[in-house]
Design an enzyme around this catalytic site. Structure first.
Site, PDB file in Angstrom:
ATOM      1  N   CYS A  41       5.960  41.954   6.388  1.00 44.74           N
ATOM      2  CA  CYS A  41       6.629  42.710   5.383  1.00 44.74           C
ATOM      3  C   CYS A  41       5.900  43.361   4.778  1.00 44.74           C
ATOM      4  CB  CYS A  41       8.101  43.167   5.588  1.00 44.74           C
ATOM      5  SG  CYS A  41       8.912  42.635   6.318  1.00 44.74           S
TER       6      CYS A  41
ATOM      7  N   ASP B 182       5.154  47.550  10.808  1.00 42.13           N
ATOM      8  CA  ASP B 182       4.476  47.081   9.724  1.00 42.13           C
ATOM      9  C   ASP B 182       3.803  45.449  10.295  1.00 42.13           C
ATOM     10  OD1 ASP B 182       7.150  45.383  10.124  1.00 42.13           O
ATOM     11  OD2 ASP B 182       7.101  45.428   8.003  1.00 42.13           O
TER      12      ASP B 182
ATOM     13  N   HIS C 118      10.326  47.809  -0.132  1.00 41.52           N
ATOM     14  CA  HIS C 118       9.250  46.307  -0.626  1.00 41.52           C
ATOM     15  C   HIS C 118       7.643  45.751  -0.711  1.00 41.52           C
ATOM     16  CE1 HIS C 118       9.779  42.809   2.346  1.00 41.52           C
ATOM     17  NE2 HIS C 118      10.060  42.348   0.521  1.00 41.52           N
TER      18      HIS C 118
ATOM     19  N   LYS D  62       6.134  37.609  14.906  1.00 40.71           N
ATOM     20  CA  LYS D  62       6.333  38.279  13.001  1.00 40.71           C
ATOM     21  C   LYS D  62       6.057  36.653  12.496  1.00 40.71           C
ATOM     22  CE  LYS D  62       9.436  39.289   8.996  1.00 40.71           C
ATOM     23  NZ  LYS D  62      10.033  40.342   8.926  1.00 40.71           N
TER      24      LYS D  62
ATOM     25  N   LYS E  53      12.700  51.789   3.207  1.00 44.27           N
ATOM     26  CA  LYS E  53      12.303  50.579   2.806  1.00 44.27           C
ATOM     27  C   LYS E  53      10.806  50.787   1.579  1.00 44.27           C
ATOM     28  CE  LYS E  53      10.607  46.209   4.141  1.00 44.27           C
ATOM     29  NZ  LYS E  53      11.285  45.240   5.728  1.00 44.27           N
TER      30      LYS E  53
END
Ligand code: CA
Length: 474
Positions: A84, A284, A146, A303, A144
């Site tokens: 992310c 993402d 982050h 991921k 979000k």
């Protein structure tokens, strides 16, 4: 509009601004000079195949599918990293995050020996919000973040006039379950008004309204469908056809995100801004097939890995003038391309030092373009159709993505010269990046190796099983 006519409009607008500044209120022909709005909608951890427009038979995403129909779908859009936080840095700066030491994901607590003051988007990097704000845009971030939770990394310090959302990497979704203090508006704690995905849609709609006649940048960064898998019972009930309870829950979370996208697009239509707005929808990093049971087919990997399933993401670019509608482009592109594309549409010069390129719907040929990735001990490179994967503990692999996007047939042994040349080029690129500003520690290094090993074994077993299958009856 021709370049000359546009220059004239810009001059007239500047003159009008001077007159207004001098308190002579005359009507300003702002509409003709209006720069396009930019909306970037980001999903989190969604599977490559988990959208209607990507061929899913389980997930239902009518509003996002409509966007796909109205825009260009890039089949080979790449995140800069498989996690992310650094991926978002690449998207928002148009520069490869490894250039400024942003290799690792952000963890809530600083790893041993790391100063939290360094954990975030390096101060010298300009975001798309910094750049569009300088062009007169109202800049809005919802959802979000982050990219660091220290003051110097706060969205309000990184070009965004308005921020509503969470600084961290994930959140519960129901208001009563959201950790107190984690949701904020411009530094002040707030309570969610609704299920988080719907709450973000409401905020986005209100901010579009608040922008008035100013062109705006809206970075709408959903937490969905990132874990935890909180879903609305009524949304889950829509998916009784899905037997797997986890997939049913994922379908409900994805449905809620689609509903939220629909609300934003409806607001654009209601305000007559459809033709004045660039809308990008993407994700993402590769689908989280461990925590979410996300489906990255036909890609392999997930991921956290540099296999295609970890870095290739669905991407729709809906250009303001409607060009490129309904087309699918095989041309490999990057999330870093969003920033220069937006600047170019805003009439600004594309600054030097970017890694992204301007996307044009008319130009979807497949040029030779090179992409690099590194996460911890594993690195990868794509050059034209060729994809190299380099590991610390096993032989490098080479795939021909033009014929094998599922990375099932390793051609390293058959192409030793290409393999060697690409390894040299990858090492040379690594010589240009910065030392990582922090490291997430040995757990993820080990988990990373485990994921590649599991993928390899899964692929080999599938091949062995296929070779044992009897011929289908003719
Ligand atoms: Ca993610």
């Amino acid at each position: 509009m021709s370049r000359r006519a546009r220059a004239l409009v810009v001059l007239l607008t500047r003159f009008a601004a001077l007159v207004v500044g001098g308190c002579l209120t005359v009507p300003v022909a702002a509409e003709t000079a209006r720069k396009p709005n930019i909306i970037i909608i980001l999903a989190d951890d969604a599977g490559y195949g988990d959208f209607g427009f990507q061929g899913s038979l389980e997930m239902r995403t009518p509003n996002i599918d409509r966007l796909a129909h109205e825009g260009t779908v890039y089949d080979a859009a790449y995140a800069t990293t498989p996690f992310c936080s650094p991926s978002r840095a690449g998207l928002l700066t148009g520069r490869h995050p490894l250039r400024y030491g942003y290799e690792f994901n952000l963890t809530h607590d600083a790893p041993p020996g790391v100063d939290k003051a360094f954990m975030g988007l390096a101060a010298g990097e300009l975001t798309i919000a910094d750049r569009l704000k300088a062009l007169g845009y109202r800049t809005i971030a919802v959802g979000k973040w982050h990219l660091g939770d220290q003051p110097q990394f706060h969205p309000n310090a990184r070009g965004f006039d308005n921020f509503y959302g969470l600084l961290g990497g994930n959140s519960r979704y129901f208001p009563e379950a959201i950790k107190p203090g984690s949701l904020e508006r411009n530094g002040t704690s707030v309570q969610a008004r609704d299920y988080l995905t719907d709450d973000f849609a409401q905020e986005a709609v209100e901010q579009i309204e608040a922008a008035g006649d100013r062109p705006f940048l809206l970075y709408l960064s959903f937490t969905a469908p990132h874990t935890p898998m909180d879903a609305i019972a009524g949304d889950i009930a829509r998916f009784g056809n899905i037997a797997d309870p986890q997939r049913r829950r994922l379908a409900a979370m994805t449905w809620a995100m689609d509903r939220a996208v629909g609300r934003v697009m409806e607001e654009l239509r209601a305000r007559g801004l459809e033709r004045d707005t660039l809308v990008v929808f993407t994700n993402d990093n590769g689908g989280d097939s461990v925590g979410l049971d996300a489906d990255n087919r036909p890609l392999r990997g997930m991921k956290g890995t540099l296999l295609e399933g970890g870095i290739r993401v669905p991407m729709i670019v809906r250009f303001p003038d409607g060009t490129g509608a309904g087309q699918r482009a095989a041309q490999p592109v990057s999330l870093m391309d969003i920033l220069p594309t937006a600047l170019s549409l805003a009439g600004a010069a594309v600054p030097a030092g970017l890694d992204g390129q301007v996307l044009s719907p008319a130009d979807v040929a497949q040029p030779e373009r090179t992409f690099h990735w590194r996460y911890d001990t594993v690195a990868a490179m794509r050059q034209g159709p060729w994809k190299l994967l380099r590991f610390p503990d096993r032989p490098a692999q080479l795939y021909d993505l033009a014929n094998d996007r599922g990375e099932a047939h390793d051609l390293a042994a058959q192409q030793p010269q290409r393999l060697a040349a690409m390894l040299r080029a990858l090492f040379a690129w690594e010589g240009t990046v910065e030392y990582p500003r922090w490291h997430t520690g040995s757990f993820w290094s080990q988990e990373d190796v485990r994921r590649y090993a599991a993928e390899h074994i899964r692929a080999e077993n599938a091949k062995a099983k296929a070779s044992l299958s009897p011929e289908p009856p003719s």
